[in-house]
Design a protein around this motif. Structure first.
Motif, short mmCIF file in Angstrom:
data_model
loop_
_atom_site.label_atom_id
_atom_site.label_comp_id
_atom_site.label_asym_id
_atom_site.label_seq_id
_atom_site.Cartn_x
_atom_site.Cartn_y
_atom_site.Cartn_z
N GLY A 119 -33.73 -36.79 14.82
CA GLY A 119 -32.45 -36.11 14.96
C GLY A 119 -32.37 -34.83 14.15
N HIS A 120 -33.23 -34.69 13.17
CA HIS A 120 -33.18 -33.50 12.30
C HIS A 120 -34.32 -32.53 12.56
CE1 HIS A 120 -29.71 -35.34 10.60
NE2 HIS A 120 -30.40 -36.46 10.46
N CYS A 138 -25.32 -29.28 10.74
CA CYS A 138 -25.55 -30.72 10.75
C CYS A 138 -25.09 -31.33 9.42
CB CYS A 138 -27.04 -30.98 10.96
SG CYS A 138 -27.48 -32.71 11.14
N CYS A 160 -26.71 -33.09 7.59
CA CYS A 160 -27.84 -33.10 6.65
C CYS A 160 -27.95 -31.77 5.88
CB CYS A 160 -29.15 -33.37 7.39
SG CYS A 160 -29.74 -31.98 8.37
N GLN A 195 -28.86 -28.82 7.33
CA GLN A 195 -29.60 -27.85 8.14
C GLN A 195 -28.69 -27.34 9.26
OE1 GLN A 195 -34.05 -29.94 7.86
NE2 GLN A 195 -32.92 -30.07 9.75
N CYS A 219 -29.98 -28.75 14.24
CA CYS A 219 -30.69 -30.03 14.41
C CYS A 219 -30.45 -30.59 15.82
CB CYS A 219 -30.17 -31.06 13.42
SG CYS A 219 -30.64 -30.74 11.73
ZN LIG Z 1 -29.74 -32.54 10.55
#
Ligand SMILES: [Zn+2]
Length: 322
Positions: A166-167, A177, A179, A181, A184
């Protein structure tokens, strides 16, 4: 004598658990609330109790149980059998060995992995093993998880957190995202973002049959987007194409890295059906190099709601065989 295994699928709101035989048949299943606020000791004690009750209820021979497997939200520390600071679990779960605690309570060897790897192994075990040995799987839900099987084994990487598909960045500078980033895969192809992209377009004044629908029913869901795409709505079709294109791009890269024979789409979003798999395939074929065609089978997961239980039991079957 039939050898039996417990399979446990631990999620934020409920725990699905079941009894599975050595060929992946589910003999009994149960679901209990996670009640994560009570902490990990309480959770594992209730899981073990529910497992034992299931054995009694179905009059199975407890002596034929060989092991247990548990899938959990990640990131995980595989060596320690713990979850590493999952953002949607209380801090009491940090560094608590779910694996060792369950093993002790059930008095059985217990194998632990993240839920997407477990789902991937389940599909592979019942639908791929003996036919293929390299496969990738995407779980398309609230988030987007993944699993990679290479040479008949799950790929875990140097800290146990490989296959965070997913990333993978599919659009530099793209959507933000969770996360940290940008761009993604998760921000285009998860249920959450498929819905968000459609709602954002409507907020921006895009004309679509979804606009009237939203006025009557509230914010658009990913299911609505797929339903309207099927009926030919242009905006819904674009959003579905965006999700499918991102998955197609990810599959081209994955094909070049590990050369899987099969790419499997799993999770809530696949209720949309074959339309999604066909569109992903269209983009995969469009972006894949043309000098040397490498067709890949792209299909929907087949295990359905028992996938977590079957996969969890499956990782135990596989680990204990070795
Ligand atoms: Zn991500």
């Amino acid at each position: 004598v039939t050898e039996l295994y417990f399979g446990v699928d631990f999620g934020g709101t409920s725990v699905k658990l079941g009894i599975v035989n050595g060929t992946g048949e589910v003999l009994a299943r149960e679901s209990i609330p996670s009640r994560i606020e009570l902490g990990p000791e309480d959770l594992i004690a209730r899981i073990a109790e529910a497992c034992e009750k299931l054995v009694v209820k179905h009059r199975l021979d407890r002596g034929t149980f060989r092991g247990a497997g548990i899938g959990s939200p990640g990131p995980v520390d595989l060596d320690a059998g713990t979850i590493v600071t999952a953002c949607n679990l209380p801090v009491s779960f940090d560094n608590f060995s779910i694996r060792d605690s369950l093993s002790k309570q059930l008095n059985l060897p217990t194998v632990f992995d993240n839920d997407a790897n477990v789902a991937c192994w389940g599909e592979y075990w019942l639908d791929g093993m003996g036919v293929i040995s390299d496969m990738v799987l995407f779980t398309l839900g609230t988030g987007l998880g993944g699993g990679v099987i290479c040479g008949g084994e799950l790929v875990h990487g140097c800290t146990g957190n490989a296959a965070e598909l997913g990333h993978m960045i599919v659009r530099p500078g793209g959507r933000v995202c969770t996360c940290g980033q940008r761009g993604c895969l998760e921000t285009y192809s998860s249920a959450t973002h498929i819905a968000a992209i459609a709602n954002e377009a409507l907020d921006g004044g895009r004309k679509s049959a979804l606009a009237d629908y939203r006025t009557q029913h509230g914010p658009v869901t990913s299911k609505d987007v797929f339903d309207f795409a099927m009926r030919g709505d242009a905006l819904a079709g674009e959003v579905v194409d965006g999700a499918a294109e991102a998955l197609g791009l990810a599959l081209v890269s994955l094909r070049h890295i590990v050369e899987p024979a099969r790419g499997v789409l799993a999770g809530g979003v696949i209720q949309a059906g074959e339309m999604l798999a066909q569109r992903v395939k269209k983009f995969y074929d469009q972006y894949m190099w043309t000098q040397h065609p490498e067709p890949m089978e792209i299909c929907l997961a087949r295990l359905g709601t028992d996938a977590g239980i079957i996969g969890a039991a499956g990782i135990a079957v596989h680990a204990l065989k070795k």
